[in-house]
Design a protein around this motif. Structure first.
Motif, mmCIF file in Angstrom:
data_model
loop_
_atom_site.group_PDB
_atom_site.id
_atom_site.type_symbol
_atom_site.label_atom_id
_atom_site.label_comp_id
_atom_site.label_asym_id
_atom_site.label_seq_id
_atom_site.Cartn_x
_atom_site.Cartn_y
_atom_site.Cartn_z
ATOM 1 N N THR A 60 20.495 32.496 9.669
ATOM 2 C CA THR A 60 19.889 33.765 9.188
ATOM 3 C C THR A 60 19.207 33.537 7.921
ATOM 4 N N THR A 86 16.687 32.912 11.321
ATOM 5 C CA THR A 86 16.855 33.341 12.610
ATOM 6 C C THR A 86 18.433 33.726 12.780
ATOM 7 N N THR A 87 18.510 34.892 13.694
ATOM 8 C CA THR A 87 19.918 35.384 13.535
ATOM 9 C C THR A 87 20.226 35.755 15.065
ATOM 10 N N VAL A 88 21.330 34.926 15.545
ATOM 11 C CA VAL A 88 21.699 35.160 16.859
ATOM 12 C C VAL A 88 22.194 36.574 16.960
ATOM 13 N N THR A 89 21.701 37.330 18.042
ATOM 14 C CA THR A 89 22.141 38.763 18.245
ATOM 15 C C THR A 89 22.996 38.898 19.373
ATOM 16 N N ALA A 90 22.878 38.054 20.174
ATOM 17 C CA ALA A 90 23.934 38.190 21.280
ATOM 18 C C ALA A 90 24.074 36.724 22.294
ATOM 19 N N ARG A 133 20.548 35.239 22.813
ATOM 20 C CA ARG A 133 19.313 35.870 22.152
ATOM 21 C C ARG A 133 19.277 35.820 20.659
ATOM 22 N N THR A 134 18.213 35.791 20.252
ATOM 23 C CA THR A 134 17.771 35.957 18.550
ATOM 24 C C THR A 134 17.166 36.929 17.995
ATOM 25 N N ASP A 135 17.190 37.343 17.011
ATOM 26 C CA ASP A 135 16.089 38.621 16.299
ATOM 27 C C ASP A 135 14.930 38.040 16.486
ATOM 28 N N GLN A 136 14.471 36.882 16.766
ATOM 29 C CA GLN A 136 12.943 36.686 17.063
ATOM 30 C C GLN A 136 12.609 36.691 18.358
ATOM 31 N N THR A 167 29.893 29.906 11.366
ATOM 32 C CA THR A 167 29.314 30.735 10.397
ATOM 33 C C THR A 167 30.268 31.004 8.954
#
Length: 360
Positions: free
Chosen positions: A55, A125-129, A142-145, A158
């Motif tokens: 992130t 880049t953040t992992v969202t799922a 999945r990432t926020d991009q 993390t």
């Protein structure tokens, strides 16, 4: 005119270019702090197609986010390093025993560049799922991009304190001043001169902030819930002789650090009940004077399971704190009371000022 400031923000601008995450991988690492960089390096050495995302806008992990006033190591710098590569270890020289955040962040950049890791990192880049496909034995991430990645291995680096707690106090939304969190302090810093500042908490971070800004602000109020056992820090500067001393100990540290109780260079070497009171006191005085976490991590292990030993060592530390504080009101607020909890059962902070702030 004074301005109000309550130390809680999340605004840190990204600084490094963002590389897209490949659609298929052998391994995806989440986080590019000390652990994440090491994982990425080792995975690549195994011949795996590996990538990392973060992130943050650059490498560093906790040393990217925690850039508050006074942030620094309380582990000796020369043991807070990778030991797997002699040239990498000896190629960096620390300026002091317990360096501050800017120097630590520069060291993290040195590691990333020396090991050529940036080409396999996606910043901002953040992992969202992340879902594991049992049939295909792969992770779908999945990432926020908007990226969707398939990877055999998903490795979380993390850290245990990477998500700051927000909105903890009733009325925060109506506070008209600035609220900052030390773990998301603005990258460019803040001019606190002339401000009225409140600091919540006197743990390791709170103490570092308080002692750093106390002389700069117009007024400082410290909100204390739990008094802490605090040890003084001795932080000598390092020149060529000191650098040669610790760099010459690489083989010793490689052998020692993985085999101590805490991963520090020192370990418990004294037995409480084998010594007479004067000998115990002499050891406590000597270790306390070292100005490090040594009293916590290598004095007498019995303090963790023998209540009488715990109380005697705790009272030793409490008296050292009283001697430094002097002010009865501050002593009452900042020194743990007998029966509260024992020294070493909470994380022990270090302080670098000869006195604590004049008002709490």
């Amino acid at each position: 005119m004074q301005e109000d400031l309550m130390l809680d923000s999340r605004q840190t601008a990204p600084v490094a270019a963002r590389n897209p995450v490949p659609e298929t991988l052998d391994a995806l690492v989440i986080g590019t702090g000390v652990a994440g960089l090491y994982q990425l390096y080792q995975l690549r050495n195994l011949g795996l197609k590996a990538h990392a995302c973060d992130t943050a806008g650059d490498v560093g992990g906790t040393w990217f986010w925690n850039r508050y006033p006074g942030a620094k190591f309380d582990s000796e710098a020369y043991i807070y390093q990778y030991l797997f590569d002699e040239d990498l270890y000896k190629g960096w020289t620390w300026s002091e025993r317990f360096p501050s955040q800017p120097e630590i962040e520069r060291w993290m950049h040195y590691i990333a560049d020396k090991l050529d890791l940036r080409r396999d990192i996606s910043f901002s880049t953040t992992v969202t799922a992340a879902t594991f496909d049992e049939d295909r034995q792969v992770w779908r991430v999945r990432t926020d991009q908007g990226e969707m990645i398939e990877t055999r291995f998903l490795i979380g680096c993390t850290g245990m304190l990477s998500a700051p707690l927000e909105d903890r106090f009733r009325g925060q939304s109506s506070f008209e001043g600035m609220i900052l969190h030390t773990a998301r302090y603005p990258r460019g810093g803040l001019d606190l001169a002339g401000k009225r500042v409140g600091v919540i908490g006197t743990g390791a971070t709170g103490i570092q902030v308080i002692q750093t800004i106390a002389a700069e602000v117009a007024s400082l109020t410290v909100f204390v819930r739990t008094p802490q056992y605090v040890l003084p820090m001795k932080n000598p500067k390092y020149g060529p002789d000191e650098a040669a001393w610790y760099k010459g100990r690489l083989d010793e540290l490689r052998q020692n650090l993985p085999n101590t109780f805490t991963g520090f260079e020192y370990d418990f070497e004294h037995k409480w009940h084998e010594l007479i009171p004067n000998q115990r006191r002499a050891i406590l005085e000597e270790i306390h004077a070292d100005g490090s976490l040594k009293l916590w991590l290598s004095s007498f292990a019995e303090m963790f399971f023998d209540e009488a030993v715990s109380e005697e060592i705790s009272e030793f530390v409490r008296q050292k704190m009283r001697d430094r504080l002097k002010d009865p009101e501050l002593i009452d607020i900042l020194v743990p009371k007998p029966g509260d909890y024992g020294f070493g059962t909470h994380r022990v902070p270090l302080e670098t000022n000869p006195h604590f702030p004049s008002k709490a």
